[in-house]
Design a protein around this motif. Structure first.
Motif, mmCIF file in Angstrom:
data_model
loop_
_atom_site.group_PDB
_atom_site.id
_atom_site.type_symbol
_atom_site.label_atom_id
_atom_site.label_comp_id
_atom_site.label_asym_id
_atom_site.label_seq_id
_atom_site.Cartn_x
_atom_site.Cartn_y
_atom_site.Cartn_z
ATOM 1 N N GLY A 303 37.070 12.878 61.003
ATOM 2 C CA GLY A 303 38.500 12.966 60.113
ATOM 3 C C GLY A 303 38.895 14.280 59.231
ATOM 4 N N GLU A 304 37.537 15.250 59.401
ATOM 5 C CA GLU A 304 37.456 16.208 58.548
ATOM 6 C C GLU A 304 38.470 17.402 58.794
ATOM 7 O OE1 GLU A 304 37.171 18.903 55.534
ATOM 8 O OE2 GLU A 304 36.209 16.897 55.493
ATOM 9 N N TRP A 305 39.655 17.923 58.186
ATOM 10 C CA TRP A 305 40.524 18.597 58.328
ATOM 11 C C TRP A 305 40.332 20.127 57.981
ATOM 12 C CZ3 TRP A 305 43.579 20.737 61.557
ATOM 13 C CH2 TRP A 305 44.828 21.359 61.386
ATOM 14 N N ASN A 306 40.103 20.120 56.829
ATOM 15 C CA ASN A 306 39.956 21.671 56.223
ATOM 16 C C ASN A 306 38.794 22.596 57.064
ATOM 17 O OD1 ASN A 306 41.668 20.960 53.963
ATOM 18 N ND2 ASN A 306 39.967 20.036 52.644
ATOM 19 N N GLY A 307 37.851 22.239 57.366
ATOM 20 C CA GLY A 307 37.088 23.206 58.234
ATOM 21 C C GLY A 307 37.533 23.611 59.451
#
Length: 593
Positions: A303-307
């Motif tokens: 669910g990580e979006w920034n990377g």
């Protein structure tokens, strides 16, 4: 009479183009010796003749024209000297090199095209490169331009055939420039194979470019294709970067790189690399596909979006997924569409994480304003994801299938359920203070106040003021927000977005009636019963037109507006069929519909 001896046949192709005033030019291969003697000595003894002989001067005993030759003149010319003079070259030592290229110079058109590029001090290598430029019909006599034209012949018509020999390469062989060409490839890229060929060169250029931009070790199965000179290998990346970005050759590059990727089984070699390792690789579209698969997997797992955002932005500015380049070529970009879908899904997942504890508000007005500020993005991102994902599915690529399941779970099973429960709790609070008991929110206009709040102040400001109201049924707030951003991004336009509290019951007929100027609105609960405004039925467009007439207004359907123009509005507007826009003939002001 002049005999022109040309045993090397250097000027045979040029002869038909030679025009000398008052001189008859004859090719001795085209006329018999006896016929020529009769013509020169009996039929036409006083005219002037240039007799071109594309063979050595015959022995005296075998020369049928010896008597004429003895009282005439003989002319000899070598092509190299003439070409040297015509090209205005200053280096006399170039004569020998030009003699080696006599096949090329036998055609005046080729010579004329070359002359446009030649400089007086050009060297042998520079002349050869410019000759290659003429043969390949390159834009400029440069190595990169010559290669682009040559490689492009493998992918003509959008179909790649690496087995056939390009027509231009046959020309290069015909004019003895093969050795010169491979010398250029050796000095430019460090490509110096014992048995060189164009396809092998292309493979090595692509693999070298791939290796230079890969963060990690090149797969073992591709290493033997690397160009050996690391310094000159940089030129491979520079060349391919120009090849990809050149609008005239972009399609050729795409066709060729996809064919080579298939030949090398690049997809298999990419296993083990993640999106970070491939972030700078633009060589093969298989890298783009692999990056997309990696991004989807990472987003679904973490669910990580920034990377992910950084990598996606780099890819969307790159060759394969750049939407502006595709638009300039009049085509859609599948990869750009996939990234847009992923971005919408990621923002939806991020929104859910932000509201993980649920949607809790102290009152209906607070929730209403929360929707206008942020909650609408759930609906917007869900719509955009499905719009983009549907386009990808139509292209036969199911990469977004797992993502679609996550989006549906997030939106349909989580968001819609919670927003319905929370909003519903404000309808009837059990103590007579529910929203249904008083359909009003502080600071929010009711739909039935539309005319008084938005139209009347403008109309009252000046006798010449006009208001145009465009009604689009079920046009959601989130779509309007996107439209406002698009309008404000254009010059000379400004748009403002406000929301109203809709009427209940919420159906089209009553909603349209609420927008009209009125003192009272009435309707019957019976299904299909017409709505009345100030005691008048306004169910049909004609009835609404008649009702608005008393307010110096009118009503018109969109399709009628487009087909008939604005004449019914008593304004100087008309439909411009050529530009597909409504145009004010006085001020040249266009409104896109």
């Amino acid at each position: 009479i002049v005999f022109w001896q040309d045993p090397e046949r250097e000027f045979e192709e040029t002869l038909p183009a030679i025009e000398l005033a008052g001189v008859n030019v004859l090719n001795l291969n085209d006329i018999g010796s006896l016929e020529l003697k009769i013509r020169l000595e009996l039929d036409d003894p006083s005219s002037r003749y240039l007799l071109y002989a594309p063979f050595p001067e015959p022995e005296l005993e075998k020369d049928w024209l010896l008597d004429i030759r003895l009282y005439s003149r003989t002319f000899y010319a070598d092509r190299a000297s003439i070409v040297l003079s015509e090209l205005e070259l200053t280096n006399q030592a170039m004569r020998h090199h030009l003699a080696l290229r006599k096949k090329f110079f036998s055609n005046q058109d080729r010579l004329s095209r070359l002359k446009k590029w030649v400089l007086p001090g050009d060297s042998e290598r520079e002349i050869d490169l410019k000759i290659l430029g003429v043969l390949t019909k390159a834009e400029q006599p440069e190595v990169f331009n010559v290669l682009m034209k040559l490689f492009g012949e493998y992918g003509e018509g959008g179909k790649c055939n690496l087995q056939h020999t390009p027509k231009t390469w046959i020309e290069i062989e015909k004019y003895d420039l093969v050795e010169c060409f491979w010398e250029l490839m050796a000095t430019t890229f460090g490509y110096a194979e014992s048995s060189p060929n164009l396809v092998d060169l292309l493979i090595r250029l692509l693999v070298t470019d791939f290796s230079r931009n890969l963060k990690g070790e090149l797969p073992m199965g591709m290493r033997h294709f690397l160009l050996p000179d690391k310094t000159l290998a940089l030129n491979a990346s520079v060349f391919l970067s120009q090849y990809r970005s050149h609008m005239a050759f972009r399609a050729d590059y795409d066709t060729l790189s996809k064919a080579i990727a298939k030949e090398l089984k690049v997809r298999d070699h990419l296993e083990g690399f993640d999106e970070t390792a491939l972030a700078e690789v633009m060589t093969f579209d298989e890298a783009e596909r692999h990056i997309i698969r990696c991004i989807c997997d990472r987003l679904l797992k973490t669910g990580e979006w920034n990377g992910i955002r950084t990598v996606m932005q780099r890819r969307r500015d790159g060759h394969w997924a750049n939407p502006s380049v595709a638009a300039a070529m009049g085509e859609a970009n599948l990869y750009s569409t996939v990234y847009a879908a992923i971005e919408s899904a990621a923002e939806l997942i991020e929104l859910r994480r932000k509201f993980e504890r649920g949607l809790s508000y102290p009152n209906a007005a607070t929730m209403f304003n929360a929707y206008l500020k942020e909650l609408y993005r759930f609906d917007q991102r869900y719509r955009l994801f499905n719009e983009f994902a549907d386009a990808v599915d139509l292209n036969g690529w199911d990469v977004l299938k797992p993502m679609r399941e996550r989006v549906e779970s997030c939106y349909s099973e989580w968001y819609l359920d919670r927003i319905a429960v929370t909003w519903g709790s404000f309808m009837d609070e059990g103590d007579g203070r529910g929203l249904l008991n008083s359909w009003f929110l502080p600071g929010i206009a009711n739909q039935q106040d539309f005319y008084e709040r938005y139209c009347k102040p403008i109309l009252d400001s000046s006798p010449k003021s006009k208001v145009y109201v465009l009604i689009s049924d079920a046009f959601r707030y989130e779509a309007a927000e996107e439209l406002v951003r698009a309008v404000n991004a254009k010059k000379r336009f400004s748009a403002k977005l406000e929301a109203m509290l809709g009427v209940l019951p919420s159906y089209t007929g009553l909603g349209m009636a609420a927008l009209l100027p009125h003192k009272s609105i009435s309707y019957k609960l019976k299904t299909g019963a017409p709505v009345s405004v100030d005691g008048k039925s306004i169910a049909s467009i004609e009835e609404r037109m008649e009702f608005l007439n008393s307010f110096q207004g009118t009503a018109i359907k969109a399709e009628d507006l487009i087909s008939r123009g604005f004449s019914c509005l008593n304004a100087d507007f008309g439909w411009d069929k050529k530009v597909g826009k409504i145009q004010n003939r006085k001020i040249k002001y266009r409104i896109e519909i």
